[in-house]
Design a protein around this motif. Structure first.
Motif, PDB file in Angstrom:
ATOM      1  N   VAL A  76       0.836  -1.211   0.000  1.00 34.86           N
ATOM      2  CA  VAL A  76       0.000   0.000   0.000  1.00 34.86           C
ATOM      3  C   VAL A  76       0.865   1.253   0.000  1.00 34.86           C
ATOM      4  O   VAL A  76       0.556   2.237  -0.693  1.00 34.86           O
ATOM      5  N   ARG A  77       1.961   1.222   0.767  1.00 34.02           N
ATOM      6  CA  ARG A  77       2.864   2.390   0.803  1.00 34.02           C
ATOM      7  C   ARG A  77       3.357   2.752  -0.602  1.00 34.02           C
ATOM      8  O   ARG A  77       3.458   3.932  -0.954  1.00 34.02           O
TER       9      ARG A  77
ATOM     10  N   GLN B 213       0.321   4.350  -2.528  1.00 30.75           N
ATOM     11  CA  GLN B 213      -0.317   5.572  -2.013  1.00 30.75           C
ATOM     12  C   GLN B 213      -0.113   6.810  -2.883  1.00 30.75           C
ATOM     13  O   GLN B 213      -1.068   7.579  -3.070  1.00 30.75           O
TER      14      GLN B 213
ATOM     15  N   LEU C  55      -2.735   6.688  -5.460  1.00 33.39           N
ATOM     16  CA  LEU C  55      -4.059   6.917  -4.865  1.00 33.39           C
ATOM     17  C   LEU C  55      -4.271   8.399  -4.590  1.00 33.39           C
ATOM     18  O   LEU C  55      -5.315   8.963  -4.930  1.00 33.39           O
ATOM     19  N   TYR C  56      -3.274   9.045  -3.995  1.00 34.15           N
ATOM     20  CA  TYR C  56      -3.411  10.446  -3.622  1.00 34.15           C
ATOM     21  C   TYR C  56      -3.581  11.348  -4.844  1.00 34.15           C
ATOM     22  O   TYR C  56      -4.359  12.300  -4.824  1.00 34.15           O
TER      23      TYR C  56
ATOM     24  N   ASP D 189      -7.421   4.450   4.262  1.00 37.96           N
ATOM     25  CA  ASP D 189      -6.037   4.923   4.117  1.00 37.96           C
ATOM     26  C   ASP D 189      -5.417   5.195   5.491  1.00 37.96           C
ATOM     27  O   ASP D 189      -4.268   4.823   5.749  1.00 37.96           O
TER      28      ASP D 189
ATOM     29  N   LYS E 215      -2.125   3.262   7.558  1.00 37.80           N
ATOM     30  CA  LYS E 215      -0.913   4.030   7.868  1.00 37.80           C
ATOM     31  C   LYS E 215      -0.138   3.429   9.036  1.00 37.80           C
ATOM     32  O   LYS E 215       1.034   3.749   9.216  1.00 37.80           O
TER      33      LYS E 215
ATOM     34  N   SER F 234       1.964   1.566   6.462  1.00 44.29           N
ATOM     35  CA  SER F 234       2.554   2.323   5.348  1.00 44.29           C
ATOM     36  C   SER F 234       3.313   3.569   5.805  1.00 44.29           C
ATOM     37  O   SER F 234       4.220   4.024   5.122  1.00 44.29           O
ATOM     38  N   TYR F 235       2.938   4.138   6.950  1.00 45.81           N
ATOM     39  CA  TYR F 235       3.633   5.307   7.493  1.00 45.81           C
ATOM     40  C   TYR F 235       4.527   4.909   8.669  1.00 45.81           C
ATOM     41  O   TYR F 235       4.887   5.740   9.489  1.00 45.81           O
TER      42      TYR F 235
ATOM     43  N   GLY G 214      -4.392  12.531   0.820  1.00 47.04           N
ATOM     44  CA  GLY G 214      -2.951  12.538   1.075  1.00 47.04           C
ATOM     45  C   GLY G 214      -2.446  13.958   1.229  1.00 47.04           C
ATOM     46  O   GLY G 214      -2.218  14.659   0.253  1.00 47.04           O
TER      47      GLY G 214
END
Length: 573
Positions: free
Chosen positions: A397-398, A401, A404-405, A425, A429, A432-433, A550
């Protein structure tokens, strides 16, 4: 001559000015506009988040490898002067930090280092514009914006009034109403010996507090990135240090000092820690979708975003994540051995996305204690443990992203669908974050040193007593003297407390795209107000969350949305 005001001059304000100047020069319209910047911070271009005077313990959550996408600025040629080009972040770095091997652990710089880059970049354009009387810089806080007779009246905190034809707001993160729990802790700590910090930043408030001693028990609300910054402030900035035992994995030992608090108690509703990013580029490559898969992801998102494909909530996003995630997982050499096909994996992923407490042999068990989960994820990130399906999907997903954003911003769908997409989302995170490996190894070192105690991590019972707050969980108790709230408020425009936003709402100039989201804007940043009339007020960044998807990453501050605003601004001259 059209008068433009840029309110707020952090990274987005800086890039907005750059894009505007580039567009003005190409269309030879620089004689038709005057630019005034309102910013109360000393260092233009950095804002509060990238302030160069903040402690070194406040790290950025993007590796210097990933910051290669922070591109430079081209030379800008006007009829009578030039603004020099400025290098990308990668080219700006010292030689020793460039072109590192794919097997060298990623570096995550302190925020003040990136702040130095932003300030240099800002000064390189502002100094030239000021020398040619093309810009004014006013150190003022704007508290009210009103629109009358086709003009904007901007009022400062000192009650000065400024009149403009067009306004751009790039004011970044703004405070919101306190959460009920935080408000309660604040009230309970009044006139007592115990203390509550309603927010982590600036860290110096925590570092310099005389209420924190070696006898203090501290609870930190939230298990996210800000919690880690707070922990470093309470340890490294209190003369403690981390001795790295293994430079390849950052396994560490904590050497305490007489200034470090007795206990640190992190907690949240579910007690689930974030998962660290892969240790280096080579490890990260195994999670990166192929060009074909990324193309498929974009096509799937675009079909819904442009209104051509019907969807129910965020199910379309779950489906495409499950499709690509299952394919990537099946290709992993170091995955959990289980006889299952792609169809079965997709089903598991979708159930997991719907319920992050879902249990399966392929998923890291969320019912384990926090320290065990944290240690497992660290071993996955360094390649010493079989990779769970949830960790893999989070890293996939990271990589998806940015698409997606870019693709789903200003989507032609209902507000409810936008809200559901953002909700998913945000949920992902956690992976992914995720923070750097070194940050997680520091937490584990503090746990081994019996300074951090994860026993109360998952939704503890909290009772206020005369001498502090009593935390209870599974028969264990501890009384804390200090509570730090590390949960950052969401950019829900109706809850923002900043006067400029409260007054814009009061004056019926802005409206939220959804009750739980930010300002409703067009693709070029121009607001869609309560009367559906288009007026030349633009909002870029975090406060437009919902209109755009995002908004938190530094790279988003230098993204294509800024160019869209500049193009629209010049077209109105």
């Amino acid at each position: 001559m059209r008068k433009l005001a840029i309110v707020g001059f952090g990274p987005r304000g800086l890039h907005s000015l750059e894009c505007l100047c580039i567009k003005l020069s190409k269309e030879q319209k620089d004689k038709y506009v005057t630019i005034t910047i309102f910013e109360n911070e000393e260092d233009l271009g950095a804002g509060k988040v990238w302030n160069v005077n903040q402690p070194n313990v406040n790290w950025i959550n993007i590796s210097e490898r990933a910051l290669k996408d922070l591109s430079g600025r081209e030379k800008i040629k006007f009829s009578d002067f030039e603004i020099p080009a400025f290098p990308s972040y990668k080219k700006w770095l010292p030689k020793k930090d460039k072109n590192l091997s794919k097997t060298i652990p990623d570096k995550f710089p302190p925020r003040n280092k990136v702040g130095c880059y932003l300030i240099e970049r800002a000064n390189s354009i502002i100094s030239v514009l000021k020398a040619h009387d093309k810009i004014k810089i006013l150190k003022a806080v704007i508290v009210n914006v009103d629109f009358k007779s086709d003009k904007f009246n901007l009022t400062s905190l000192d009650k000065e009034i400024f009149i403009f034809d067009e306004v751009l707001l790039t004011i970044g993160h703004q405070t919101t109403k306190f959460d009920k729990d935080v408000e309660t802790y604040e009230v309970q700590s009044l006139n007592r010996k115990h203390t509550s910090f309603s927010q982590v930043y600036p860290l110096k408030k925590i570092i310099n507090s005389d209420k924190i001693t070696s006898e203090t028990n501290i609870a930190i609300r939230g298990l996210g990135l800000s919690m880690i910054d707070a922990v470093r402030a309470l340890t490294i900035e209190k003369s403690g240090r981390f001795k790295i035992l293994n430079k390849k994995t950052f396994e560490s030992e904590f050497i305490s000092s007489s200034n470090v608090a007795h206990k640190i108690i992190p907690y949240s509703l579910n007690g689930l820690p974030m998962a660290p990013k892969p240790i280096h580029a080579k490890m990260d490559e195994i999670f990166k979708p192929s060009k074909k898969q990324l193309k498929f992801f974009k096509k799937s998102i675009k079909g819904v975003a442009n209104g051509k494909k019907e969807t129910n909530g965020n199910s379309f996003l779950m489906e495409v994540i499950a499709e690509i995630g299952s394919e990537v997982y099946l290709n992993l050499e170091n995955r959990i051995s289980l006889n299952i096909d792609k169809k079965g994996l997709k089903k598991i992923i979708i159930i997991l996305l719907e319920d992050d407490s879902y249990k399966h042999d392929l998923i890291e068990d969320s019912s384990q204690d926090t320290a065990t989960i944290l240690a497992s994820f660290v071993e996955m990130a360094i390649g010493k443990r079989q990779i769970s399906l949830d960790y893999c999907v989070g890293q996939v997903v990271r990589h998806c992203q940015p698409i997606l954003y870019k693709t789903f911003s200003h989507a032609k769908v209902t507000e409810e669908i936008i809200s559901e997409v953002i909700k998913l989302d945000e949920q992902l995170k956690r992976y992914s974050y995720g923070p750097p490996i070194e940050s997680m190894q520091q937490l584990l070192a503090l746990h081994r040193a019996e300074i951090i105690d994860f026993s109360f991590a998952a939704n503890p019972k909290i009772e206020h007593k005369e001498n502090g707050w009593k935390f209870s969980k599974n028969g264990k108790e501890i009384t804390v003297n200090t509570i730090i709230n590390s949960v950052l408020s969401a950019p829900e425009i109706l809850d923002v407390t900043a006067p400029i936003i409260r007054n814009l709402l009061k004056n019926d100039i802005i409206k939220p795209i959804h009750t739980k989201l930010g300002v409703h804007t067009n693709k070029n940043g121009i607001i869609i107000n309560a009367d559906k009339k288009e007026i030349p007020l633009a909002v870029l960044g975090r406060l437009a969350k919902g209109s755009v998807i995002g908004v938190d990453a530094i790279l988003e501050c230098f993204g294509p949305r800024i160019k869209d605003w500049a193009k629209g601004c010049v077209s109105r001259l």
